[in-house]
Design a protein around this motif. Structure first.
Motif, mmCIF file in Angstrom:
data_model
loop_
_atom_site.group_PDB
_atom_site.id
_atom_site.type_symbol
_atom_site.label_atom_id
_atom_site.label_comp_id
_atom_site.label_asym_id
_atom_site.label_seq_id
_atom_site.Cartn_x
_atom_site.Cartn_y
_atom_site.Cartn_z
ATOM 1 N N UNK A 70 36.641 47.800 36.283
ATOM 2 C CA UNK A 70 36.814 46.785 35.247
ATOM 3 C C UNK A 70 38.262 46.819 34.793
ATOM 4 N N UNK A 71 38.895 45.653 34.766
ATOM 5 C CA UNK A 71 40.286 45.601 34.335
ATOM 6 C C UNK A 71 40.389 45.756 32.824
ATOM 7 N N UNK A 72 41.552 46.178 32.382
ATOM 8 C CA UNK A 72 41.797 46.301 30.953
ATOM 9 C C UNK A 72 41.647 44.945 30.270
ATOM 10 N N UNK A 73 42.101 43.889 30.952
ATOM 11 C CA UNK A 73 41.990 42.546 30.387
ATOM 12 C C UNK A 73 40.525 42.160 30.189
ATOM 13 N N UNK A 74 39.650 42.548 31.109
ATOM 14 C CA UNK A 74 38.218 42.250 30.971
ATOM 15 C C UNK A 74 37.623 42.983 29.767
#
Length: 87
Positions: A70-74
């Motif tokens: 999971x990306x930080x942006x997500x």
């Protein structure tokens, strides 16, 4: 005097710092274990959020045996949606 741009403001160009920060957020990824610590949820809750699509993530390798990333942006998007009540 310049004013700071809004996140959704697409009419003004972003500064180099904004672009770099956005790029880094897209590169940084978390595992389910890390998400449990960050969100203070158990594994079952994190997996449920990922499988429902409420928390956006990608599986590595095959869909059955792959690990979630999971990306930080997500994560930021998920937390923002929780604050505003959007699901």
């Amino acid at each position: 005097m310049e004013t700071k741009q809004g996140v959704g403001d697409m009419t003004s160009p972003q500064t180099a710092v904004d672009i770099q920060r956005d790029f880094q957020r897209r590169l940084r990824t978390y595992t389910v274990r890390e998400l449990c610590k960050i969100l203070k949820f158990d594994k079952k809750k994190v997996y449920a959020l990922l499988q429902s699509g409420e928390l956006e993530g990608k599986k590595t390798a095959s869909s059955k045996t792959g690990r979630w990333r999971v990306t930080e942006q997500a994560v930021i998007n998920y937390l923002s949606n929780q604050e505003t009540g959007i699901s």
